[in-house]
Design a protein around this motif. Structure first.
Motif, PDB file in Angstrom:
ATOM      1  N   ALA A 228       0.825  -1.203   0.000  1.00  0.00           N
ATOM      2  CA  ALA A 228       0.000   0.000   0.000  1.00  0.00           C
ATOM      3  C   ALA A 228       0.867   1.264   0.000  1.00  0.00           C
ATOM      4  O   ALA A 228       0.517   2.272  -0.611  1.00  0.00           O
ATOM      5  CB  ALA A 228      -0.923   0.001   1.220  1.00  0.00           C
ATOM      6  N   LEU A 229       2.033   1.201   0.659  1.00  0.00           N
ATOM      7  CA  LEU A 229       2.936   2.342   0.720  1.00  0.00           C
ATOM      8  C   LEU A 229       3.731   2.524  -0.571  1.00  0.00           C
ATOM      9  O   LEU A 229       3.837   3.633  -1.100  1.00  0.00           O
ATOM     10  CB  LEU A 229       3.915   2.168   1.891  1.00  0.00           C
ATOM     11  N   ARG A 230       4.297   1.434  -1.075  1.00  0.00           N
ATOM     12  CA  ARG A 230       5.239   1.527  -2.193  1.00  0.00           C
ATOM     13  C   ARG A 230       4.576   1.377  -3.549  1.00  0.00           C
ATOM     14  O   ARG A 230       5.061   1.914  -4.533  1.00  0.00           O
ATOM     15  CB  ARG A 230       6.336   0.448  -2.037  1.00  0.00           C
ATOM     16  N   ARG A 231       3.469   0.649  -3.636  1.00  0.00           N
ATOM     17  CA  ARG A 231       2.757   0.394  -4.896  1.00  0.00           C
ATOM     18  C   ARG A 231       3.702  -0.157  -5.970  1.00  0.00           C
ATOM     19  O   ARG A 231       3.852   0.417  -7.050  1.00  0.00           O
ATOM     20  CB  ARG A 231       2.079   1.674  -5.393  1.00  0.00           C
ATOM     21  N   PRO A 232       4.379  -1.271  -5.715  1.00  0.00           N
ATOM     22  CA  PRO A 232       5.384  -1.770  -6.659  1.00  0.00           C
ATOM     23  C   PRO A 232       4.757  -2.339  -7.927  1.00  0.00           C
ATOM     24  O   PRO A 232       3.729  -3.008  -7.887  1.00  0.00           O
ATOM     25  CB  PRO A 232       6.085  -2.875  -5.864  1.00  0.00           C
ATOM     26  N   GLN A 233       5.400  -2.069  -9.047  1.00  0.00           N
ATOM     27  CA  GLN A 233       4.959  -2.622 -10.328  1.00  0.00           C
ATOM     28  C   GLN A 233       5.797  -3.825 -10.742  1.00  0.00           C
ATOM     29  O   GLN A 233       5.299  -4.724 -11.407  1.00  0.00           O
ATOM     30  CB  GLN A 233       5.031  -1.545 -11.411  1.00  0.00           C
ATOM     31  N   ARG A 234       7.064  -3.826 -10.390  1.00  0.00           N
ATOM     32  CA  ARG A 234       7.950  -4.954 -10.729  1.00  0.00           C
ATOM     33  C   ARG A 234       8.419  -5.590  -9.433  1.00  0.00           C
ATOM     34  O   ARG A 234       9.102  -4.962  -8.615  1.00  0.00           O
ATOM     35  CB  ARG A 234       9.142  -4.497 -11.565  1.00  0.00           C
ATOM     36  N   ILE A 235       8.057  -6.858  -9.251  1.00  0.00           N
ATOM     37  CA  ILE A 235       8.340  -7.581  -8.016  1.00  0.00           C
ATOM     38  C   ILE A 235       9.171  -8.814  -8.341  1.00  0.00           C
ATOM     39  O   ILE A 235       8.883  -9.537  -9.297  1.00  0.00           O
ATOM     40  CB  ILE A 235       7.033  -8.003  -7.321  1.00  0.00           C
ATOM     41  N   LEU A 236      10.200  -9.052  -7.537  1.00  0.00           N
ATOM     42  CA  LEU A 236      11.034 -10.245  -7.666  1.00  0.00           C
ATOM     43  C   LEU A 236      10.963 -11.039  -6.375  1.00  0.00           C
ATOM     44  O   LEU A 236      11.125 -10.479  -5.288  1.00  0.00           O
ATOM     45  CB  LEU A 236      12.481  -9.851  -7.961  1.00  0.00           C
ATOM     46  N   GLU A 237      10.711 -12.336  -6.513  1.00  0.00           N
ATOM     47  CA  GLU A 237      10.669 -13.232  -5.356  1.00  0.00           C
ATOM     48  C   GLU A 237      11.733 -14.306  -5.527  1.00  0.00           C
ATOM     49  O   GLU A 237      11.813 -14.935  -6.581  1.00  0.00           O
ATOM     50  CB  GLU A 237       9.293 -13.881  -5.235  1.00  0.00           C
ATOM     51  N   VAL A 238      12.514 -14.525  -4.484  1.00  0.00           N
ATOM     52  CA  VAL A 238      13.513 -15.589  -4.491  1.00  0.00           C
ATOM     53  C   VAL A 238      13.004 -16.691  -3.568  1.00  0.00           C
ATOM     54  O   VAL A 238      13.052 -16.568  -2.348  1.00  0.00           O
ATOM     55  CB  VAL A 238      14.895 -15.079  -4.038  1.00  0.00           C
ATOM     56  N   GLY A 239      12.458 -17.748  -4.154  1.00  0.00           N
ATOM     57  CA  GLY A 239      11.874 -18.845  -3.385  1.00  0.00           C
ATOM     58  C   GLY A 239      10.375 -18.924  -3.566  1.00  0.00           C
ATOM     59  O   GLY A 239       9.621 -18.247  -2.862  1.00  0.00           O
ATOM     60  N   THR A 240       9.920 -19.750  -4.504  1.00  0.00           N
ATOM     61  CA  THR A 240       8.498 -19.831  -4.861  1.00  0.00           C
ATOM     62  C   THR A 240       7.729 -20.831  -4.013  1.00  0.00           C
ATOM     63  O   THR A 240       6.565 -20.611  -3.693  1.00  0.00           O
ATOM     64  CB  THR A 240       8.346 -20.255  -6.346  1.00  0.00           C
ATOM     65  N   ALA A 241       8.386 -21.963  -3.692  1.00  0.00           N
ATOM     66  CA  ALA A 241       7.700 -23.117  -3.084  1.00  0.00           C
ATOM     67  C   ALA A 241       6.540 -23.531  -4.000  1.00  0.00           C
ATOM     68  O   ALA A 241       6.751 -23.736  -5.186  1.00  0.00           O
ATOM     69  CB  ALA A 241       7.258 -22.834  -1.659  1.00  0.00           C
ATOM     70  N   ILE A 242       5.309 -23.584  -3.477  1.00  0.00           N
ATOM     71  CA  ILE A 242       4.178 -23.987  -4.332  1.00  0.00           C
ATOM     72  C   ILE A 242       3.375 -22.783  -4.814  1.00  0.00           C
ATOM     73  O   ILE A 242       2.266 -22.931  -5.310  1.00  0.00           O
ATOM     74  CB  ILE A 242       3.262 -24.993  -3.610  1.00  0.00           C
ATOM     75  N   GLY A 243       3.941 -21.586  -4.658  1.00  0.00           N
ATOM     76  CA  GLY A 243       3.333 -20.406  -5.264  1.00  0.00           C
ATOM     77  C   GLY A 243       2.442 -19.572  -4.374  1.00  0.00           C
ATOM     78  O   GLY A 243       1.883 -18.571  -4.835  1.00  0.00           O
ATOM     79  N   PHE A 244       2.306 -19.930  -3.098  1.00  0.00           N
ATOM     80  CA  PHE A 244       1.383 -19.179  -2.249  1.00  0.00           C
ATOM     81  C   PHE A 244       1.765 -17.707  -2.137  1.00  0.00           C
ATOM     82  O   PHE A 244       0.937 -16.815  -2.321  1.00  0.00           O
ATOM     83  CB  PHE A 244       1.293 -19.794  -0.846  1.00  0.00           C
ATOM     84  N   SER A 245       3.031 -17.435  -1.821  1.00  0.00           N
ATOM     85  CA  SER A 245       3.422 -16.038  -1.600  1.00  0.00           C
ATOM     86  C   SER A 245       3.334 -15.213  -2.879  1.00  0.00           C
ATOM     87  O   SER A 245       2.952 -14.040  -2.833  1.00  0.00           O
ATOM     88  CB  SER A 245       4.826 -15.957  -0.994  1.00  0.00           C
ATOM     89  N   ALA A 246       3.672 -15.810  -4.022  1.00  0.00           N
ATOM     90  CA  ALA A 246       3.545 -15.076  -5.287  1.00  0.00           C
ATOM     91  C   ALA A 246       2.080 -14.740  -5.561  1.00  0.00           C
ATOM     92  O   ALA A 246       1.752 -13.623  -5.974  1.00  0.00           O
ATOM     93  CB  ALA A 246       4.129 -15.886  -6.434  1.00  0.00           C
ATOM     94  N   LEU A 247       1.201 -15.707  -5.329  1.00  0.00           N
ATOM     95  CA  LEU A 247      -0.225 -15.451  -5.521  1.00  0.00           C
ATOM     96  C   LEU A 247      -0.739 -14.426  -4.524  1.00  0.00           C
ATOM     97  O   LEU A 247      -1.550 -13.559  -4.868  1.00  0.00           O
ATOM     98  CB  LEU A 247      -1.002 -16.762  -5.397  1.00  0.00           C
ATOM     99  N   PHE A 248      -0.265 -14.522  -3.293  1.00  0.00           N
ATOM    100  CA  PHE A 248      -0.656 -13.536  -2.283  1.00  0.00           C
ATOM    101  C   PHE A 248      -0.253 -12.138  -2.733  1.00  0.00           C
ATOM    102  O   PHE A 248      -1.051 -11.194  -2.677  1.00  0.00           O
ATOM    103  CB  PHE A 248       0.003 -13.874  -0.942  1.00  0.00           C
ATOM    104  N   MET A 249       0.990 -11.988  -3.184  1.00  0.00           N
ATOM    105  CA  MET A 249       1.453 -10.670  -3.625  1.00  0.00           C
ATOM    106  C   MET A 249       0.654 -10.168  -4.821  1.00  0.00           C
ATOM    107  O   MET A 249       0.366  -8.976  -4.925  1.00  0.00           O
ATOM    108  CB  MET A 249       2.955 -10.723  -3.932  1.00  0.00           C
ATOM    109  N   SER A 250       0.273 -11.085  -5.702  1.00  0.00           N
ATOM    110  CA  SER A 250      -0.499 -10.673  -6.882  1.00  0.00           C
ATOM    111  C   SER A 250      -1.866 -10.122  -6.495  1.00  0.00           C
ATOM    112  O   SER A 250      -2.452  -9.319  -7.219  1.00  0.00           O
ATOM    113  CB  SER A 250      -0.665 -11.849  -7.856  1.00  0.00           C
ATOM    114  N   GLU A 251      -2.393 -10.563  -5.344  1.00  0.00           N
ATOM    115  CA  GLU A 251      -3.694 -10.084  -4.881  1.00  0.00           C
ATOM    116  C   GLU A 251      -3.609  -8.697  -4.258  1.00  0.00           C
ATOM    117  O   GLU A 251      -4.543  -7.905  -4.359  1.00  0.00           O
ATOM    118  CB  GLU A 251      -4.281 -11.056  -3.849  1.00  0.00           C
TER     119      GLU A 251
END
Length: 215
Positions: free
Chosen positions: A50-73
């Motif tokens: 909410a503070l930064r409003r990032p457009q380009r996000i990099l994640e190191v460590g996907t596992a089964i995708g929960f955090s990436a999906l969370f961030m996309s929401e």
């Protein structure tokens, strides 16, 4: 300690639920013993997005995708997430979860060792989420700093190692001593890097939030 647990339970009771598919995926992950970001980290990410409003996000460590999906929401509309995973048994599950959620166009999964992939990446990212093998954080840091844009935020998860980080190396089990030493080196590097302003939070299993200074 009991007071801390009671606070955590109370504060957790105030949280709003995530979308149903994320709730189901989180429950599945915990039942299968797959590590996913804790609720305290989820709340921190929501505030930072909410503070930064990032457009380009990099994640190191996907596992089964929960955090990436969370961030996309919770990241702004139109953002793109690039996520890296090396564990071949989890990669198909992550891909399937991205497809089920209809997020394939917003999330790019790079398969392989982050130590080999990060040096090949170019451009800059507004937000980087570090949640891979803890002993490798310090190895990934030079490329992460190169890729983090001015004013960008780096969040490093699980940096307190269930409290082991404050212990003497001789109080840590032998098999964990290398990780212990490397995490201490990593936290020192974050706090003493002139490009960064870093705070280490006793939240979940510890989070370091670093902002790359504007020049």
């Amino acid at each position: 300690m009991m007071q801390d647990e009671r606070f955590a339970v109370y504060l957790g009771s105030l949280d709003q639920e995530n979308p149903d598919y994320l709730e189901r995926l989180e429950t599945y992950a915990r039942e299968m013993g797959v590590p996913v970001i804790r609720r305290q980290m989820q709340n921190l990410l929501k505030v930072l997005f909410a503070l930064r409003r990032p457009q380009r996000i990099l994640e190191v460590g996907t596992a089964i995708g929960f955090s990436a999906l969370f961030m996309s929401e919770y990241a702004p509309a139109g953002c793109h997430i690039t996520t890296i995973e090396n564990y071949d048994k989890r990669i198909p599950l992550a891909k399937e979860n991205f497809k089920k959620a209809g997020k394939e166009a917003w999330i790019t999964l790079l398969e392989g060792d982050a130590g080999e992939i990060l040096p090949e990446l170019t451009g800059s990212y507004d937000f980087i989420f570090m949640d891979a093998a803890k002993g490798q954080y310090i190895c990934f840091l030079p490329d992460v700093l190169r890729l983090l844009g001015a004013g960008g935020i780096l969040v490093s998860d699980n940096v307190l190692q269930d409290g082991d980080i404050i212990e003497s190396r001789f109080a840590v089990t032998r098999r964990n001593r290398t990780i212990h030493a490397r995490m201490r080196e990593y936290l020192y590097a974050l706090k003493h890097n002139r490009e960064l302003e870093t705070v280490i939070l006793n939240l979940g299993d510890g989070a370091a939030v670093s902002v790359k200074k504007q020049t």
